[in-house]
Design a protein around this motif. Structure first.
Motif, mmCIF file in Angstrom:
data_model
loop_
_atom_site.group_PDB
_atom_site.id
_atom_site.type_symbol
_atom_site.label_atom_id
_atom_site.label_comp_id
_atom_site.label_asym_id
_atom_site.label_seq_id
_atom_site.Cartn_x
_atom_site.Cartn_y
_atom_site.Cartn_z
ATOM 1 N N ALA A 1 0.835 -1.201 0.000
ATOM 2 C CA ALA A 1 0.000 0.000 0.000
ATOM 3 C C ALA A 1 0.868 1.249 0.000
ATOM 4 O O ALA A 1 0.838 2.049 0.936
ATOM 5 C CB ALA A 1 -0.943 -0.021 1.195
ATOM 6 N N GLY A 2 1.685 1.387 -1.047
ATOM 7 C CA GLY A 2 2.463 2.612 -1.229
ATOM 8 C C GLY A 2 3.696 2.668 -0.364
ATOM 9 O O GLY A 2 3.971 1.756 0.421
ATOM 10 N N PRO A 3 4.444 3.771 -0.485
ATOM 11 C CA PRO A 3 5.741 3.904 0.201
ATOM 12 C C PRO A 3 5.621 3.768 1.719
ATOM 13 O O PRO A 3 6.505 3.219 2.358
ATOM 14 C CB PRO A 3 6.211 5.307 -0.167
ATOM 15 C CG PRO A 3 5.390 5.725 -1.337
ATOM 16 C CD PRO A 3 4.129 4.929 -1.331
ATOM 17 N N ASP A 4 4.540 4.255 2.320
ATOM 18 C CA ASP A 4 4.408 4.169 3.786
ATOM 19 C C ASP A 4 3.375 3.132 4.227
ATOM 20 O O ASP A 4 3.066 3.022 5.414
ATOM 21 C CB ASP A 4 4.064 5.543 4.375
ATOM 22 C CG ASP A 4 2.710 6.068 3.897
ATOM 23 O OD1 ASP A 4 2.055 5.398 3.066
ATOM 24 O OD2 ASP A 4 2.309 7.159 4.348
ATOM 25 N N GLY A 5 2.837 2.375 3.281
ATOM 26 C CA GLY A 5 1.879 1.321 3.624
ATOM 27 C C GLY A 5 0.497 1.826 4.018
ATOM 28 O O GLY A 5 -0.357 1.056 4.448
ATOM 29 N N LEU A 6 0.272 3.135 3.867
ATOM 30 C CA LEU A 6 -1.001 3.694 4.358
ATOM 31 C C LEU A 6 -1.956 4.092 3.232
ATOM 32 O O LEU A 6 -3.028 4.665 3.489
ATOM 33 C CB LEU A 6 -0.718 4.907 5.253
ATOM 34 C CG LEU A 6 0.076 4.599 6.531
ATOM 35 C CD1 LEU A 6 0.447 5.896 7.267
ATOM 36 C CD2 LEU A 6 -0.718 3.675 7.458
ATOM 37 N N ALA A 7 -1.576 3.800 1.986
ATOM 38 C CA ALA A 7 -2.382 4.269 0.844
ATOM 39 C C ALA A 7 -3.829 3.789 0.945
ATOM 40 O O ALA A 7 -4.766 4.566 0.726
ATOM 41 C CB ALA A 7 -1.756 3.809 -0.469
ATOM 42 N N ASP A 8 -4.038 2.523 1.268
ATOM 43 C CA ASP A 8 -5.422 2.033 1.349
ATOM 44 C C ASP A 8 -6.152 2.630 2.542
ATOM 45 O O ASP A 8 -7.344 2.933 2.455
ATOM 46 C CB ASP A 8 -5.453 0.496 1.385
ATOM 47 C CG ASP A 8 -5.215 -0.063 -0.006
ATOM 48 O OD1 ASP A 8 -4.035 -0.260 -0.368
ATOM 49 O OD2 ASP A 8 -6.207 -0.252 -0.737
ATOM 50 N N TYR A 9 -5.452 2.826 3.659
ATOM 51 C CA TYR A 9 -6.117 3.457 4.804
ATOM 52 C C TYR A 9 -6.565 4.874 4.492
ATOM 53 O O TYR A 9 -7.625 5.311 4.944
ATOM 54 C CB TYR A 9 -5.212 3.413 6.043
ATOM 55 C CG TYR A 9 -5.408 2.105 6.769
ATOM 56 C CD1 TYR A 9 -6.671 1.787 7.253
ATOM 57 C CD2 TYR A 9 -4.400 1.190 6.915
ATOM 58 C CE1 TYR A 9 -6.912 0.577 7.867
ATOM 59 C CE2 TYR A 9 -4.620 -0.029 7.535
ATOM 60 C CZ TYR A 9 -5.881 -0.319 8.007
ATOM 61 O OH TYR A 9 -6.125 -1.516 8.603
ATOM 62 N N ARG A 10 -5.753 5.601 3.692
ATOM 63 C CA ARG A 10 -6.158 6.979 3.356
ATOM 64 C C ARG A 10 -7.468 6.998 2.571
ATOM 65 O O ARG A 10 -8.254 7.929 2.678
ATOM 66 C CB ARG A 10 -5.060 7.670 2.541
ATOM 67 C CG ARG A 10 -3.892 8.073 3.380
ATOM 68 C CD ARG A 10 -2.958 9.081 2.712
ATOM 69 N NE ARG A 10 -1.809 9.225 3.593
ATOM 70 C CZ ARG A 10 -0.732 8.445 3.540
ATOM 71 N NH1 ARG A 10 -0.630 7.521 2.596
ATOM 72 N NH2 ARG A 10 0.230 8.594 4.415
ATOM 73 N N VAL A 11 -7.686 5.968 1.769
ATOM 74 C CA VAL A 11 -8.905 5.905 0.953
ATOM 75 C C VAL A 11 -10.073 5.316 1.743
ATOM 76 O O VAL A 11 -11.211 5.752 1.620
ATOM 77 C CB VAL A 11 -8.636 5.043 -0.309
ATOM 78 C CG1 VAL A 11 -9.897 4.874 -1.137
ATOM 79 C CG2 VAL A 11 -7.522 5.659 -1.140
#
Ligand code: GLN
Length: 289
Positions: free
Chosen positions: A215-225
């Motif tokens: 989920a992206g460079p910091d692993g938080l991409a899905d959480y942001r969505v």
């Protein structure tokens, strides 16, 4: 080699344990599970009755796959989770024992849940484990992978839960994916949360589905969505139980707060932060005396 053909099951397990010993800390167990698979029997049946049989020729191939880091669960096509048996293929993440805390915490928080949503259901492990404990509940599992949905559908049938578990194609990064779904008492999610460049064991990085992990460079991409969408999907007293990486509790709690969600942390059996229990802060205020 004639020596190989007279090798017993017991001998072959010993030799395979030594062969696997370098690459895995579960060498003996792996060697046993794969032998039971080659013999097409349970491990206890193997111990009781088969140890002096000739080792099946197919065993060497299974051991070679494991030595090349393929997870035992994919070689066997099977993984136990929450005391239930799940079929798994490389289209789905292998259910982890650490994720059982989500099911346990969800059951404690909402034993009365009727409508359950599982976001990124994969094998269906979280949803089906929960439904198996809540006979009155109905569940919806969504996944963006057609192949994963077919695994989950098979598991729902095999566990006798198909009448209470719907499994639909859905992708929370696409607008409109949740139109018409209504609200849920309980939302479960084990979304991708691994940093793209994280160091992972070869058995994970080379074999498990990247789209379920990264989920992206910091692993938080899905959480942001995902987090901004939860308030609209939660029933008034609804809760979401989401899995996080062990270093992500603060970051995900902060992101959740931006969406008006309050978070409580749950740890896994190893004492690591593993799940966040989220609820609408407004719902909490209204429920207070
Ligand atoms: N627990 C998995 C791992 O550490 C990651 C699961 C996920 O990204 N949802 O490999």
């Amino acid at each position: 080699m004639s020596e190989v053909s007279v090798q017993t099951v017991a001998d072959a397990i010993r030799a395979a344990t030594i062969e696997l010993g370098q690459g895995t800390d579960t060498a003996r167990l792996d060697a046993e599970l794969l032998m039971a698979e080659a013999l097409d029997c349970t491990r206890s049946e193997m111990f009781l009755r088969r140890m002096q049989d000739p080792a099946p020729g197919e065993y060497a191939k299974l051991i070679a796959r494991r030595a090349a880091h393929e997870p035992v669960a994919y070689i066997r096509g099977y993984q136990e989770f929450f005391g239930l048996g799940f079929r798994v293929t490389s289209d789905v993440l292998i259910p982890r024992g650490d994720s059982e805390v989500l099911v346990e915490a969800a059951l404690l928080a909402r034993p009365d849940a009727r409508r359950v949503l599982d976001l990124g259901t994969g094998s269906g492990a979280l949803l089906l484990a929960l439904l198996s404990e809540l006979p009155e509940a109905e569940g919806l599992g969504i996944d963006r992978s057609v192949a994963a949905l077919s695994v989950a559908t098979g598991n729902a049938r095999a566990l006798g839960l198909a009448d209470r578990a719907q499994l639909h194609l859905g992708d929370w990064t696409q607008p409109g994916w949740s139109d018409g779904l209504g609200t849920f008492d309980l939302i479960l999610a084990n979304p991708p949360y691994v940093e793209d460049t994280a160091e992972l064991p070869a058995s994970v990085r080379a074999f498990e589905p990247a789209q379920a992990l990264f989920a992206g460079p910091d692993g938080l991409a899905d959480y942001r969505v995902l987090l901004p969408q939860l308030p609209g999907l939660l029933a008034p007293a609804g809760i979401a139980m989401v899995e996080i990486g062990s270093s992500q509790a603060e970051a995900v709690t902060a992101l959740a707060a931006q969406s008006g969600l309050v978070a409580a942390l749950h740890q896994d059996l190893g004492g690591r932060p593993r799940a966040l229990e989220l609820k609408n802060s407004l719902g909490k205020l209204l429920a207070s005396p």
